[in-house]
Structure formats: C-alpha cells, structure tokens
Design an enzyme around this catalytic site. Structure first.
Site, short mmCIF file in Angstrom:
data_model
loop_
_atom_site.label_atom_id
_atom_site.label_comp_id
_atom_site.label_asym_id
_atom_site.label_seq_id
_atom_site.Cartn_x
_atom_site.Cartn_y
_atom_site.Cartn_z
N GLU A 44 40.00 41.81 46.10
CA GLU A 44 40.25 42.61 47.30
C GLU A 44 39.06 42.45 48.26
O GLU A 44 37.91 42.38 47.85
CB GLU A 44 40.39 44.07 46.89
CG GLU A 44 40.58 45.05 48.04
CD GLU A 44 40.60 46.50 47.58
OE1 GLU A 44 41.13 47.33 48.32
OE2 GLU A 44 40.07 46.80 46.48
N LYS A 110 48.10 47.26 52.05
CA LYS A 110 47.89 48.23 50.98
C LYS A 110 48.55 49.57 51.31
O LYS A 110 48.26 50.18 52.34
CB LYS A 110 46.38 48.42 50.78
CG LYS A 110 45.98 49.27 49.59
CD LYS A 110 44.45 49.30 49.49
CE LYS A 110 43.95 50.04 48.27
NZ LYS A 110 42.47 50.08 48.24
N CYS A 144 44.51 47.04 44.37
CA CYS A 144 43.59 48.02 43.79
C CYS A 144 44.23 49.38 43.49
O CYS A 144 44.92 49.54 42.50
CB CYS A 144 42.37 48.15 44.70
SG CYS A 144 40.90 48.82 43.85
#
Length: 259
Positions: A44, A110, A144
């Site tokens: 990331e 995300k 994540c």
C-alpha cells in the site's frame, strides 16, 4: 485460460514521502527477479508510505508513478499491482492500481479509510468493488483496513484470488495473520497479503508478515518477518476447483446486497 499464475510478493521498506526514490528502489528489486511472472504485488502507498500529506504527494492518473508502472509492466510482460496517492476531481484517493502489460489500467479506491489516524479526513472512500479478469482468473484487490470487514470481502462473484496490499503496523500484526487466513478459508479462494517493513516518518513500525494462503488456509510462503524479501508463489486453478467441487461450502453461503 491459464491453470497457473506465478505471482511475486515484494515485502519492502519504504522511503518516507519520496516517490522517485521508491520507484527507483522497486525498479531495482523487480530487475533482480529472473523468473517469468504473471503478477507483481507491491505494498500500500508504495511510493510514500502511509502518509496523510496528500496535498503534496498526490499524483494524477497520468503522473510519473502510473507511467512508471506502465513501463515496468510492458518491459517485464507482467501485471503490476500496488496502491498510491491519487488526485482526481478535487479529491484524494488511496487507489490500488492494476496495470497490465498492454497498458490497460484497472483501479480500486480503498473503501474503509482508517479513521484511527484520520485517513477518512484526507482521502475519499471508494464505493465500488473491482473484479479483474486476467488470464482466465478472477481477481479481487483490496487495501489494508478492508481486511477487517468480512462482508466487503465476501465472495459473491466467485473470484479466485483476493489481494490485500498494506501498511499494517507491527503491534496488530497478529490480526493481519489471522484475518488473511480467515479470508482464504471463508471464501475458498487464494488470499495474498503484501505488507511493508521498517519504520515510517511518523514512527509507526511494520513487520511485514506478507503471505499467500490456499483455499484451505494453508500458508504457501515462508517470508521472514521484519526483513525485506521477494517471494514467488504459483497458484493453480485446479486447486480451487477441486476443493470447491468436493466440499461445496460456497453453495451454502448467504445471499446479500451491500447498500
């Protein structure tokens, strides 16, 4: 359609808020790989570390990092995956890019921004799932903190591999290990997580624990914690099909819609 995918997981330290230096560093790591690969996975925010300094570091979709990814993908005949800070339509995104050798780009923003450190105050959350069709495989990329939310990760499109690119801190790495394995088991898919190592510019420490799990939750990798590493795994389509057809757990899954 290919029965196998060969994937490189690059677990690396990151140079804080220095995109050019990180691109050069990853170029060297990628050049060191002699095997023919299908996909290379980076962490990331691989050009900056997990920064909230988006105003300074954000790039457009035609910026230097996207162009670098296109160049690497074309040169190595490989798909390149990782997230960076993107500026678009007056918003900032923690955006995962999947760049094919042809130059075609797929992206995922995300969805679950990390409120504990104010990521939600800097970055606009995504709303759309992404399923990538690549070499006869269905790939689901996530980022994540998404790992903590099983409903968002839940298999509804029969994908074959779920990916998580991360800057997941060392103090909570046991959750990373446990949840990666759980996502593989509950979705009967391969699950790959690529996390960074080192200490970032705000003194958060990262221990890696990058890994690939098969559909039964077996760890296919042996990556040492706290060390930079490149691990190559080979995924096999018949492994997925054999266990899904034999065990049929997905036939009993719940149907639902996310609003």
């Amino acid at each position: 359609m290919e029965d196998q995918l060969k994937i490189a997981l690059i677990q690396s330290d990151l140079i804080w808020e220095n995109p050019e230096a990180n691109r050069n560093m990853f170029s060297e790591k990628i050049e060191s790989i002699s095997e023919i690969l299908d996909i290379i996975v980076l962490p990331e925010m691989f050009t900056s570390g997990f920064t909230m300094n988006a105003k300074t570091l954000a790039e457009p979709m035609n910026g230097p990092t996207v162009n670098w990814m296109k160049t690497v993908a074309a040169k190595r005949h490989v798909a390149l995956m990782g997230s960076i800070v993107i500026s678009e339509d007056n918003n900032y995104y923690n955006r995962l890019l999947f760049v094919e050798p042809s130059g075609q780009i797929f992206y995922y923003d995300k969805r679950h921004t990390f409120t504990l450190v104010g990521e939600n105050e800097t970055y606009t959350a995504g709303t759309a799932k992404l399923i990538i069709q690549y070499k006869g495989w269905k790939l689901r990329p996530l980022i994540c903190y998404d790992l903590r939310f099983p409903v968002w990760s839940r298999i509804t499109e029969d994908y074959d591999v779920i990916f998580y690119v991360a800057n997941w801190p060392k103090p909570r790495v046991s959750a990373w290990d446990t949840l990666l394995k759980a996502r593989a088991i509950e979705n009967m898919s391969y699950c790959i997580g690529v996390n960074r190592v080192g200490v970032d510019g705000v003194n958060s420490e990262y221990s890696g624990h990058s890994a690939a799990y098969d559909v039964l939750g077996n760890n296919m990798t042996n990556i040492e914690a706290n060390k930079e590493a490149i691990e190559i795994v080979t995924l096999e389509k018949h492994h997925i099909n054999a266990y899904r057809n034999k065990l049929k757990f997905l036939d009993d899954r719940d149907a639902f819609n996310l609003i």
